[in-house]
Scaffold this active site. Structure first.
Site, short mmCIF file in Angstrom:
data_model
loop_
_atom_site.label_atom_id
_atom_site.label_comp_id
_atom_site.label_asym_id
_atom_site.label_seq_id
_atom_site.Cartn_x
_atom_site.Cartn_y
_atom_site.Cartn_z
N GLU A 43 0.85 -1.19 0.00
CA GLU A 43 0.00 0.00 0.00
C GLU A 43 0.89 1.24 0.00
OE1 GLU A 43 -3.76 1.60 2.67
OE2 GLU A 43 -2.04 0.71 3.69
N LYS A 115 -10.18 0.51 -1.79
CA LYS A 115 -10.21 0.13 -0.37
C LYS A 115 -11.53 0.53 0.29
CE LYS A 115 -7.32 0.70 3.80
NZ LYS A 115 -6.17 1.48 4.34
N CYS A 158 -4.58 -3.56 3.45
CA CYS A 158 -4.21 -3.14 4.80
C CYS A 158 -5.30 -3.34 5.87
CB CYS A 158 -3.72 -1.70 4.76
SG CYS A 158 -2.76 -1.22 6.23
#
Length: 271
Positions: A43, A115, A158
């Protein structure tokens, strides 16, 4: 799916876009020289800096990041995941998406994911993170791409790792390899990073490829590092520790089948 070598990159990105891409290219080449056919970047691989600086540069970052991934894939004849970088939100110029894309050796985009879970957390070390200030959450669950000889690849980014329903969705869609690229904070990473990755691998009997950011990026922003690859039993096959570098391991379909026969929990799901 056939046996092949995969790599998870561990790097220290900063607000300097061009230097970040140079660093990433060096690490990709290092992985390729060790036989890697599937490579994951972390990321924020192309930019990790101040939020307002990110928004001001978002179009340039997005264009350069995508062109870079295409060029790397074609040059080295690999499949590569850009594990998260800012892309424009057309209806809101004050925000960006945090986007991961998967590119094949021909330079073609295979899958894309914005995300969903945004990191809005006041960490006990005194650092406050409010990703939603400048990031617009995605609205769709991450995809699974059938990569043929590479297996079925599930995407995530993440903070998603703390939401097991994301990975149950991916395993229901047939995922065999879970990408979990991250810029995990140094404070939480020391206690949670490894155990969360192992849990996602174990409960879904999948390989996990977890590229990571490490070290000091700017101001007080420190990340944990420890890029790693984990097998479906939860065994850590390789890790970079806190250093920049590449974690290299074999993805073996026979091992995947063996673990799923020994622990057939995916067949026993009730809900």
């Amino acid at each position: 799916m056939k046996s092949y070598i995969a790599a998870a990159v561990c790097m220290t990105s900063t607000p300097d876009l061009d230097n970040n891409l140079t660093q990433a290219e060096e690490l990709i080449e290092l992985a390729v020289n060790q036989g890697a056919k599937l490579i994951g970047l972390p990321e924020n691989f192309s930019f990790l800096g101040d939020d307002q600086e990110k928004i001001a540069q978002v179009e340039n970052i997005a264009i350069k990041s995508e062109k870079f991934l295409i060029r790397m894939a074609q040059r080295f004849q690999i499949t590569i995941l850009g594990g998260g970088f800012p892309t424009p939100v057309m209806e809101d110029k004050s925000k960006a998406h945090n986007t991961a894309i998967l590119i094949n050796a021909n330079g073609l985009e295979l899958a894309r994911y914005d995300k969903v879970h945004l990191f809005d957390v006041n960490v006990p070390d005194g650092n406050n993170y409010h990703e939603s200030n400048t990031v617009k959450a995605g609205s769709s669950l991450p995809p699974v791409y059938d990569g043929g000889d590479l297996g079925k690849l599930g995407l995530s980014i993440c903070y998603d790792v703390r939401f097991p329903e994301v990975y149950r969705h991916l395993s229901r869609e047939g995922a065999e390899i879970l990408f979990i690229p991250a810029a995990f904070t140094a404070y939480t990473g020391k206690d949670h990073w490894q155990v969360l990755l192992q849990a996602r691998a174990i409960e879904n009997t999948c390989y996990v490829i977890a590229p990571a950011q490490t070290g000091n990026h700017y101001a007080r922003r420190f990340t944990h590092g420890h890029a790693m690859i984990i097998d479906p039993w939860g065994s850590i096959l390789t890790t970079t520790g806190s250093q920049t570098g590449v974690a290299i391991a074999e993805i073996n379909p026979q091992r995947l089948q063996q673990v799923r026969q020994q622990m057939p929990c995916l067949q026993h799901r009730v809900f």
